[in-house]
Design an enzyme around this catalytic site. Structure first.
Site, mmCIF file in Angstrom:
data_model
loop_
_atom_site.group_PDB
_atom_site.id
_atom_site.type_symbol
_atom_site.label_atom_id
_atom_site.label_comp_id
_atom_site.label_asym_id
_atom_site.label_seq_id
_atom_site.Cartn_x
_atom_site.Cartn_y
_atom_site.Cartn_z
ATOM 1 N N ASP A 265 0.861 -1.181 0.000
ATOM 2 C CA ASP A 265 0.000 0.000 0.000
ATOM 3 C C ASP A 265 0.899 1.234 0.000
ATOM 4 O O ASP A 265 2.040 1.164 -0.464
ATOM 5 C CB ASP A 265 -0.953 -0.021 1.199
ATOM 6 C CG ASP A 265 -2.284 0.662 0.904
ATOM 7 O OD1 ASP A 265 -2.254 1.872 0.594
ATOM 8 O OD2 ASP A 265 -3.340 0.019 0.981
ATOM 9 N N HIS A 288 2.156 1.879 -3.186
ATOM 10 C CA HIS A 288 1.228 2.816 -3.817
ATOM 11 C C HIS A 288 1.750 4.245 -3.812
ATOM 12 O O HIS A 288 0.993 5.178 -4.063
ATOM 13 C CB HIS A 288 -0.137 2.753 -3.125
ATOM 14 C CG HIS A 288 -0.840 1.446 -3.301
ATOM 15 N ND1 HIS A 288 -2.107 1.210 -2.808
ATOM 16 C CD2 HIS A 288 -0.452 0.293 -3.917
ATOM 17 C CE1 HIS A 288 -2.467 -0.043 -3.110
ATOM 18 N NE2 HIS A 288 -1.481 -0.609 -3.775
#
Length: 439
Positions: A265, A288
């Site tokens: 993430d 991310h």
């Protein structure tokens, strides 16, 4: 002549005491750490010896006024044999927290400790707690033993704390990840523990620690002040769900420096209430990217300001530097600088998205939005894995304001050609060489 002597004397008497009294705490601590006392203490800590040697002398030949006390978790019953060592760690913490002066808590090297969910609470009597993790701390494997599913290791309301030592903290996330609705949509969406959380801790330093395989987020700073996170290695598989690396929430005056983050993430996520945040020397990927947000979910109010991200390298991430807000929110994200950044095969190198929606069903269109303003992108170069390298998706009703780009060059990795920009509802200023440009 006499007048000059008098003036000089007044200056010395007036200003020198204040100079010494205001000498920064961390500098005084560095002087202490360079002494022979620290060297001997540090050497014995790593091998698990107790250290209460008041006879030690520093490098100048003088005995210290008082030696720091050391609390070894093994002394309190930690076995590192695959059984639960939580009680021993808690006893060591309680002893250190109730002591005065500088104190150490030591988890020796070459040991693998198993912990259930624990909370190390303050306030403490000690002037400084130094938690030395030389070995490995591993999360208890049975999820049913977690009374509160959202946290594993928590430090709460502790001032003047340092967590360091070169050891590892392993969340055993492989037990939790298959139970995530992002992995199996048939399952209910339930939270999993954050590996390490600091809540309302002031004057905090976390350094030289490896955090890996978190159940969900790896490291969270919540409502803290004056924080340094230095030389961290944060790792989990690219497909591990919701495993943010470093999460900053409601925290002021924080430096994140010289760290490597590889997760499933956001490498770094900065959310509401955070102010004066600096991230420098960051290597991110997979993951991310580095994100401000998400902000404004469920029509909430959110504020983030004075953020600087510089000297970062992003490799193969799904986003580069990102600001993401939900429709319907209120507040602002302002005074943000992204500079001196290298992108390598990044999917969305530069993105502002005021239409963020992380739900299975479509989010309803709403007029209100978190205001995004005064954002500078400077000295950013590299490659995009898609033709569109710059994407500004801003609100029709509350457009992005004061967005500036200076010396930006992003090319399409697939074509080795000039990339494209997609821009809506943004007031943009460009300086120097900027490519791609909004049209």
């Amino acid at each position: 002549m006499y007048e000059k002597i008098i003036i000089l004397s007044v200056f010395l008497l007036t200003f020198l005491p204040s100079c010494f009294s205001s000498y920064p705490f961390n500098h005084r601590d560095d002087l202490f750490m360079s002494s022979n006392v620290y060297y001997e203490t540090n050497r014995q800590h790593q091998h698990g010896h107790n250290t209460r040697n008041s006879h030690l002398k520093n490098r100048h030949g003088y005995a210290p006024r008082s030696s720091p006390r050391s609390f070894n978790v093994n002394t309190f019953g930690a076995k590192a044999n695959g059984n639960d060592d939580s009680k021993a760690f808690m006893k060591a913490w309680e002893a250190a927290c109730s002591s005065t002066g500088i104190v150490y808590i030591v988890a020796p090297k070459n040991r693998d400790y198993m912990l259930k969910a624990v909370t190390f609470s303050g306030p403490c009597k000690s002037s400084l707690i130094i938690f030395k993790i030389y070995g490995r701390i591993e999360a208890w494997e049975n999820p049913s033993d977690y009374k509160e599913r959202r946290h594993w290791i928590v430090f709460e309301n502790v001032n003047n704390l340092r967590v360091e030592g070169g050891g590892r903290i392993d969340g055993n996330g492989h037990i939790w990840w298959p139970k995530s609705c992002k992995i199996n949509p048939q399952l209910p969406c339930l939270g999993a523990p954050t590996a390490v959380t600091f809540v309302e801790c002031n004057n905090l330093r976390v350094s030289n620690i490896r955090l890996e395989n978190a159940q969900q987020m790896h490291l969270t700073f919540q409502d803290c002040k004056n924080v340094k996170a230095l030389n961290l290695m944060v790792t989990s598989p690219a497909d591990s769900p919701n495993t943010d690396g470093i999460h900053v929430s409601g925290t002021q005056n924080i430096l994140i420096q010289d760290s490597i983050v590889r997760t499933g993430d956001d490498c770094i996520s900065i959310v509401s209430g955070s102010e004066n945040v600096r991230a420098t020397g960051i290597t991110c990927g997979p993951g991310h990217g580095i994100s401000i947000g998400s902000l404004g979910e469920d029509n909430s109010e959110a504020y983030v300001s004075n953020v600087v991200v510089n000297k970062a390298t992003l490799i193969g991430t799904t986003n580069g530097v990102r600001i993401k807000t939900w429709q319907g929110g209120h507040g602002m994200a302002k005074n943000i600088i992204f500079q001196d950044i290298i992108m390598k095969n990044v999917t969305n190198p530069i993105i502002i998205n005021q239409d963020y929606c992380d739900r299975v069903e479509a989010c309803p269109e709403q007029k209100s939005a978190v205001q995004v303003s005064n954002v500078l992108y400077k000295n950013i170069q590299g490659t995009s894995s898609r033709p569109i390298a710059v994407k500004f998706v801003c609100s029709k009703n509350i457009p992005c304001r004061g967005i500036s780009m200076q010396n930006v060059k992003l090319v399409d990795q697939t074509q080795q050609d000039v990339s494209k920009a997609s821009c809506s509802n943004v007031k943009l200023d460009t300086r120097g060489n900027v490519s791609p440009l909004c049209t």
